[in-house]
Scaffold this active site. Sequence first.
Site, PDB file in Angstrom:
ATOM      1  CG  ASP A  65      -8.367 -19.533 -14.653  1.00  0.00           C
ATOM      2  OD1 ASP A  65      -8.238 -19.774 -15.981  1.00  0.00           O
ATOM      3  OD2 ASP A  65      -8.221 -18.659 -14.036  1.00  0.00           O
ATOM      4  CE1 TYR A 106      -0.810 -13.848 -12.439  1.00  0.00           C
ATOM      5  CE2 TYR A 106      -2.314 -13.528 -14.435  1.00  0.00           C
ATOM      6  CZ  TYR A 106      -1.372 -13.087 -13.400  1.00  0.00           C
ATOM      7  OH  TYR A 106      -1.630 -11.900 -13.197  1.00  0.00           O
TER       8      TYR A 106
END
Length: 659
Positions: free
Chosen positions: A313, A397
């Site tokens: 990420d 998320y």
Amino acid sequence: MTTTSSREASAVPHPLAPLTPNEIRQAVKVVKAQPDFTPDTRFVMISLQEPGKERLFHHDGQETLPREVFMVLRDRKRRRSYEATVSLDSAKVTDWRYLPGVQTAITEEEFAQCDAAVRSDVRWQQAMRRRGVEDFSLAMVDAWPTGYTGELDDASGRRLACPLTYVRAYPGDNGYARPVENLVALIDLDTMEVLEVTDKGAVPLPPLSGNYDPAVRISDNNWPTVVEERQDLKPIDITQPDGPSFTVDGYAVHWQKWHFRIGFTVREGLVLHQVGYQDQGRLRPILHRASLAEMYTPYGDPGFTHYRKNAFDEGEYGAGFMVNALELGCDCLGEIHYFDAVVHDQDGEPVTLPNAVCMHEEDMNIAWKHTDFRTGKVVTRRQRRLVISSFAVLGNYQYGYFWYLYLDGTIKFEVKLTGMVSTGAYTGECPPYGAAIAPGLYGPHHQHFFSMRLDMSIDGPHNSVYEVDSVALPVDEHNPHANAWRTQHRLLASEQEAQQRVAQTATGRFWNIVNPQQRNGLGEPVGYKLVPSSGLLPMQPEGSQAWERARFCYGHLWVTAYDPTQFYAAGDYPNQSRGGEGLPAFVQQDRPLDDTDVVVWHTFGEHHIVRPEDWPAMPVVSTGFALRPNGFFDGNPALDVPAPNGCGSTTVCHDQDSL
């Protein structure tokens, strides 16, 4: 009450102060004048080029150190990636470097363009019609990175993504409740050409919405069943009538005996600099720089839609771009101080993210307590901590990054995972690689790994790291009652030795970072210990994509000699990389680590076996670690904490016969 940071009071800007909008504009202007810069060149990442550790360690606050900007750029037409360093003092490019074969992080601009390109593709539209979808404006397309499996070697040199599709029932609906299974596109992000659309067969869209916001829920078509909001939850008010106990000067913070600086980068997000503790009139350094060095999420589902899911990420997107604007009463309670963050768009224009970092104090119950049962005298002191937090929105998320500083010298870091699980659709039985969370909807099992880079400076830059285990002693003449045990300290003398895991047996393993040149009042080296809370390892075996590309996850502790160019656990550019970069490459030199400038890297994580309660909004799950003083002080540094109002020493009477 809330306040927001502005420029520091000093006329000389601190060398670690985040870049201002004007500095970003100035650096971009300089780069655009480069001969190799073309109209097709995009600004992927712009950040402060931090001065070297040695210079900062001796910086007196008066000297002006060189102010530099580091950039990552992508020329989409020529398919080239570049690094550039700009001197703000001379307004010149001091370094311009072409990066052959490197794919930089996926940008917000590319993410949006990918969505539009896929929805315009005829092959994709036909596949959607086979699933009964005619209104393509209700589709959501997420640009997942391709990873590296060897399948796309014939597309070498292309900048690729594998978009996945979701469908909303109406505008504002939660699209992740209706994933389009077995439909995967392949797109060239430089040209936005959809290269392939592969449809492995339609799976019915899950029938129910998964909305968590009362403003958009439709009660008769939502999973789980909508219930009325609670009416009996009474307010809790956090008040500090005299104001907070911290002071802020720009990005410099002083709270109780703690001193540190707030930093922020587009890749890492929240960073702490120069963390020290005021002890007996002397500011003692502990951490030079602390940052999250990478995040990695491998999924355990071999299905066609899911087997590629393994996201870095930070390196593949950039956590700093995605931070939330934090709100009083929602994200933070009490007397709040906010720090804005300045990032940029792909044109190089600065973008201010308001309230990117929140800081406040929290009562944390008991700091220490003792009751003398002979006299009945009770002495109690309350614990308090300073909280520095930020939240990043990374697709479905959301990750909260929380630093905690305590009155007793403890430092903790915690990642709070929430948001929404990645989803898949099924018919019949739920695939064994996940769990059903709604009719026809499941969440694949997965893991979250976080690598923390801790540039240590325990009373100065010369540190050593010991692995400490508790070991039972054999039964012999010295241990006739079989109760003896001791701690066993092992020096991690080189980088090859310093690749360790949390012990799988009950040894209470921790790692002690000491300064062998500085001694406490008992004659022992001063130190802090790293106390892990997670012993998670990847489920994927050696030779897997995770093993090749995210090797840092297979060790809970790595220690490297300080190198100002080594910041990221999976390497500078993990997007489409084959692996082997980052920590596995850093430690190949096997540099000595005893009594030298060291960086400690700690990997921790969360093993996510999805459950129905994770849908539609996942309750927070936390993971992290602690740094605790271990001989750094001569005794409990929180003995000087005053008693709360109305809570001095008290006497409790006992029936002596019951003692």
